[in-house]
Enzyme design. Structure first.
Site, PDB file in Angstrom:
ATOM      1  N   GLU A   1      28.650  -7.660  22.794  1.00 57.54           N
ATOM      2  CA  GLU A   1      29.859  -6.822  22.765  1.00 57.54           C
ATOM      3  C   GLU A   1      30.327  -6.524  24.184  1.00 57.54           C
ATOM      4  O   GLU A   1      31.529  -6.500  24.456  1.00 57.54           O
ATOM      5  CB  GLU A   1      29.615  -5.531  21.979  1.00 57.54           C
TER       6      GLU A   1
ATOM      7  N   GLU B   1      34.607 -15.670  19.813  1.00 55.34           N
ATOM      8  CA  GLU B   1      33.276 -15.482  19.234  1.00 55.34           C
ATOM      9  C   GLU B   1      32.301 -16.601  19.611  1.00 55.34           C
ATOM     10  O   GLU B   1      31.161 -16.345  19.978  1.00 55.34           O
ATOM     11  CB  GLU B   1      33.353 -15.318  17.716  1.00 55.34           C
TER      12      GLU B   1
HETATM   13  N1  BES Z   1      34.091  -8.869  16.893  1.00 53.57           N
HETATM   14  C1  BES Z   1      32.872  -8.842  16.171  1.00 53.57           C
HETATM   15  C2  BES Z   1      32.794  -7.789  15.120  1.00 53.57           C
HETATM   16  C3  BES Z   1      33.601  -8.039  13.871  1.00 53.57           C
HETATM   17  C4  BES Z   1      33.320  -9.091  13.068  1.00 53.57           C
HETATM   18  C5  BES Z   1      34.587  -7.204  13.470  1.00 53.57           C
HETATM   19  C6  BES Z   1      34.050  -9.294  11.902  1.00 53.57           C
HETATM   20  C7  BES Z   1      35.327  -7.431  12.330  1.00 53.57           C
HETATM   21  C8  BES Z   1      35.050  -8.472  11.528  1.00 53.57           C
HETATM   22  C9  BES Z   1      31.675  -8.638  17.104  1.00 53.57           C
HETATM   23  O1  BES Z   1      31.884  -9.035  18.409  1.00 53.57           O
HETATM   24  C10 BES Z   1      30.583  -9.512  16.588  1.00 53.57           C
HETATM   25  O2  BES Z   1      30.725 -10.690  16.643  1.00 53.57           O
HETATM   26  N2  BES Z   1      29.523  -8.903  16.070  1.00 53.57           N
HETATM   27  C11 BES Z   1      28.446  -9.598  15.435  1.00 53.57           C
HETATM   28  C12 BES Z   1      27.196  -9.583  16.246  1.00 53.57           C
HETATM   29  C13 BES Z   1      27.188 -10.569  17.367  1.00 53.57           C
HETATM   30  C14 BES Z   1      25.960 -10.421  18.219  1.00 53.57           C
HETATM   31  C15 BES Z   1      27.293 -11.994  16.906  1.00 53.57           C
HETATM   32  C16 BES Z   1      28.205  -8.896  14.127  1.00 53.57           C
HETATM   33  O3  BES Z   1      28.795  -7.831  13.922  1.00 53.57           O
HETATM   34  O4  BES Z   1      27.477  -9.411  13.304  1.00 53.57           O
HETATM   35 ZN    ZN Z   2      31.731 -11.076  18.801  1.00 54.01          ZN
END
Ligand code: BES
Ligand code: ZN
Length: 848
Positions: free
Chosen positions: A291, A313
């Protein structure tokens, strides 16, 4: 098409919104949101479309003049201001709406969790807060005023004023609405500071509920380590004076990168030795890093539209994986990442949900936060890094930040910086982004007069909607070993671009043993005729840690596949494991990874891939039998390792001690099949950390034992839902198949089980989905139970219900009886009136 969004329909937004000012009058049932948008038309004659869902419009005005219903169009998706009523020059639009955060169980937009207000706006949550162009290419400066009696009131950017019952925040960096965040509650901070290399002092805070303050130190340290790493590895500094992280208990995902105000699922912040496992610590560090890294790859440079999601991502996962490789044990981290990629992404790519990292159509964007967008997206970045080398990669990234800072970009922009810095044509490489499917490499070889020739051909099987698969540009890292185990050709990256290619290595004294796809240099399936003896040789001698592990994994998988078909175990495998157990030179964490047998789902996938119909019960029996055989054959050596590698002294989550605990638990898993659970019960009784406590409990539950320990664990941790999730997960995932569905039903109907909390639901039902033989029970009870729960959750939390429906991704692998039960369950879901768009899209694709 009905409700389908197409990449090819993209059009820039015809208005610019230089700034937006928001006032929140917080109230659980009736929050008022006042918004002022400063708008400049960019295209004469365009209507202004603002998204808005579940909003009660209170008032609307343009340049101070109230608008009346005839002036605009309002429907369940939003508000349209016809061009005819809009000024040609800049104007100010003001709206007031009412929303009900306490009634928001979907956890998108503004909602409440344990008395605290919080937001989740990615991907399309902001439209549940106010009328706004809720799309990532509209970037604006946000000013926020929060009115509430709660003690802590937070938003993005810098605090610019506060008084009794109010606070104001200003974010100097233009951003899309999905990065907006607001938090209000009774929160406590664990604070620190970080000075960037150019001398900016940044205040860091981890905000949690009162009582959780003593579990924040690790997260705070991880944040500082991430900030240092991004300066060193990418030259990226933080750009505000404040960085806040808030932990919330009800959260659909893991965490969210809102500008200056990251919001985390509490399970990815809170850590103490008694409550978090070594794996939790590693995950917390990785997610904090992820993050934080989004501040540059996602926030400063964002996505033009949601089709480009892997731009932020995939790249940010690649960055967090690189970070963990650097701060822990690189070889082992790569092994873990590849194992996860295969378990989740290869499975997705081989089934009805297959899609490219950059899809070109969707119904519900929430359904595209997938292993393909994330993990394969990261692999594609990794391939660019190996094709260009470290300097070439860094030069491309420098240009990316330079050229695109402040913009909303596409995959085309991303590829162009690599082309411009390297002078190479990457149009064939781009297929990795635009096509689905896992390429298969078939390798044959010849050796004659000192010359070794590798002949490599590639094919990619068709995926839904994509029949033609041209050859891909694939970096294939190879090394060659001489028969005595010396490396005669060090790692070289071969580039495949054609359907069939050959590569020659000259001047070799003897026929070499090839080590192919080192470090898993591309997300492909390698098919090469090999012998168990050769795999055992590579397990012993390869200099590439990933390929050493891979050789052992291949041996284990092949043995298990043979056993599931009723054949015997391979002696080469049993002997190779024996040597590994005794190999004191090898890193303990690595030995643990090698000792863990492939999971039942992996064996089922491998059997299906070679044309067999996998039998879940036979697979489970084979796996258990092989564990027992290993325990019988190597009992003395295993006991020696178990007794000698106990970790003493104060707990540390570092890779060294964590690796020794992992090895000890991997060894214990084998010993437990033979000793009636005596050692696991002893470890459970004396454990002083969660890694060993839950590790021992898992092994007992898997043996159909541990009732007393489960009760003791529950008695100790009943007040800590995050710890009890591990207890639920253990029982969902590991209870022997004949009792699993009943156990899940019992736990799911217990009074303390709040199934509206995504963590609770995921631990129990997600655990059950991982209980291969239990979920795929031949009488269909597993599928029926799972469908019942999805239908119960869907009206409240469509996003989580839809994500969890992927348990049904593999039903086509199994026999016709099981298939019929799975189809019945999916049809029952599909036929339910009022299904969410999220779950409806998923079951349609899963059944289709
Ligand atoms: N931007 C995402 C969170 C997100 C995902 C918000 C889907 C809304 C819908 C965040 O950066 C993310 O990717 N989080 C992952 C963990 C990461 C270490 C891969 C998660 O929430 O699983
Ligand atoms: Zn992410």
């Amino acid at each position: 098409m009905d409700g389908v969004t197409l990449l090819s329909d993209y059009k820039p937004y015809p208005f610019e919104i230089a700034s937006v000012s928001l006032t929140f009058r917080l109230d659980p049932a009736a929050t008022r949101v006042l918004a002022t948008l400063d708008v400049t038309p960019r295209q004469p004659g365009a209507d202004m479309v603002l998204q808005g869902e579940d909003l009660t419009l209170i008032s609307l005005s343009l340049d101070g003049r109230a608008l009346v219903p005839g002036d605009y169009l309002l429907d369940e998706t939003g508000l349209t201001l016809p061009a005819a009523g809009l000024p040609a020059g800049p104007f100010r639009l003001q709206t007031e709406v009412e929303i009900a955060p306490a009634a928001n169980t979907a956890l998108e937009g503004l909602y409440m969790s344990n008395g605290m207000y919080c937001t989740q706006c990615e991907a399309e949550g902001f439209r549940h807060i106010t009328f706004y162009p809720d799309r990532p290419d509209v970037m604006s400066r946000f000013h926020v005023r929060i009115e509430s009696d709660l003690p802590v009131l937070l938003s993005n950017g810098n605090p610019v004023g506060q008084g009794p019952g109010w606070a104001e925040w200003d974010d100097p960096w233009p951003k899309p609405a999905y990065l907006f965040a607001l938090v209000a509650g009774d929160l406590r901070a664990t604070s620190g500071s970080f000075t960037t290399r150019s001398g900016r002092k940044v205040d860091l805070n981890i905000w949690v509920r009162p009582g959780d303050e003593d579990r924040c130190d690790f997260a705070l340290g991880a944040l500082a380590r991430s900030m240092t790493w991004d300066e060193e590895a990418y030259g990226r500094e933080y750009d505000l004076d404040l960085f806040n992280i808030v932990a919330v208990d009800d959260f659909n995902m893991g965490a969210m990168e809102n500008k200056g105000l990251n919001i985390f699922n509490s399970k990815l912040v809170l850590a103490s030795p008694e409550t978090a496992t070594d794996t939790d610590y590693e995950r917390i560090e990785a997610v904090i890093a992820h993050e934080y890294f989004h501040n540059w790859t996602g926030n400063r440079i964002t996505c033009r539209d949601w089709f480009q999601l892997c731009l932020k991502e995939g790249l940010t996962v690649y960055r967090d994986q690189s970070f963990t490789r650097d701060v822990r044990l690189g070889g082992l981290k790569r092994i873990e990442d590849v194992a996860a990629l295969r378990a989740r992404q290869f499975r997705e790519d081989a089934g009805p949900l297959a899609h490219p990292p950059r899809p070109d159509r969707y119904k519900e964007i929430n359904n595209f936060y997938t292993a393909t967008v994330y993990e394969k997206g990261a692999e594609v970045v990794g391939m660019l890094a190996s094709l260009l080398g470290p300097e070439g990669y860094r030069a491309a990234l420098d240009l990316y930040f330079d050229r695109h800072d402040g913009q909303a970009c596409t995959i085309e922009d991303w590829i162009k910086v690599f082309e411009d810095t390297s002078g190479r044509d990457l149009s064939q490489f781009k297929l990795w982004y635009t096509q689905a499917g896992t390429p298969k490499l078939t390798v044959t070889e010849a050796y004659e007069n000192g010359t070794y020739t590798l002949e490599v051909s590639q094919t990619t099987p068709p995926t839904p909607g994509e029949e033609v698969k041209p050859p891909r540009h694939i970096p294939l890292a190879v090394g060659l070993l001489s028969p005595n185990g010396d490396e005669v050709v060090p790692t070289t990256v071969l580039e495949l671009t054609e359907a069939r290619q050959s590569f020659r290595f000259e001047g070799l004294a003897a026929r070499p043993v090839p080590s192919l796809l080192r470090g898993f240099s591309a997300p492909v399936i390698l098919d090469r005729a090999t012998t168990p003896a050769e795999q055992a040789f590579l397990l012993a001698h390869d200099t590439d840690p990933f390929n050493r592990w891979e050789a052992g994994r291949t041996l284990a998988r092949q043995t298990l596949m043979a056993m599931a078909r009723g054949e015997g175990a391979q002696l080469d495998y049993l002997d190779a494991v024996g040597r590994l157990i005794a190999d004191e030179e090898a890193d303990p964490g690595f030995r643990a990874a090698c000792l863990r047998l492939p999971g039942e789902d992996e064996i089922a996938a491998a059997l299906f891939a070679r044309g067999d119909t996998p039998d879940p019960d036979a697979i489970r029996a084979a796996r258990r039998k092989l564990m027992k055989m290993l325990a019988t054959r190597h009992g003395a050596a295993l006991t020696r390792v178990y007794d000698s590698c106990a970790v003493t002294g104060p707990y540390s989550p570092d890779a060294g001690p964590a690796g020794r605990r992992a090895l000890r638990l991997a060894v214990l898993a084998l010993l437990t099949t033979e000793d009636g659970g005596a050692r696991a019960a002893a470890l459970f009784a004396e454990a002083t950390n969660m890694t060993e406590s839950i590790g021992a409990l898992n092994l007992l539950v898997a043996e159909g034992k541990g009732q007393g320990q489960l009760a003791a664990f529950a008695a100790r941790w009943s007040k800590d839902p995050l710890v009890m999730d591990k207890w639920r997960m253990a029982q969902g995932a590991l209870t022997p198949p004949e009792d699993a569905a009943e156990t899940v039903t019992r736990l799911g109907t217990a009074p303390e089980f709040d199934w509206k909390n995504p963590n609770r639901f995921r631990s129990l039902l997600g655990g059950f989905a991982a209980n291969h033989a239990g979920f795929h029970r031949v009488d269909g009870a597993g599928y029926a139970l799972y469908a019942d729960w999805l239908l119960r959750l869907d009206p409240l939390n469509p996003q989580t219900a839809a994500r969890m429906s992927t348990a049904f991704e593999t039903w086509r692998r199994y026999d016709t009886t099981r298939q019929a039960h799975a189809k019945t369950a999916l049809a029952r879901i599909a036929a339910t009136p009022g299904l969410s768009r999220d779950l409806a899209e998923m079951v349609g694709r899963l059944a289709g």
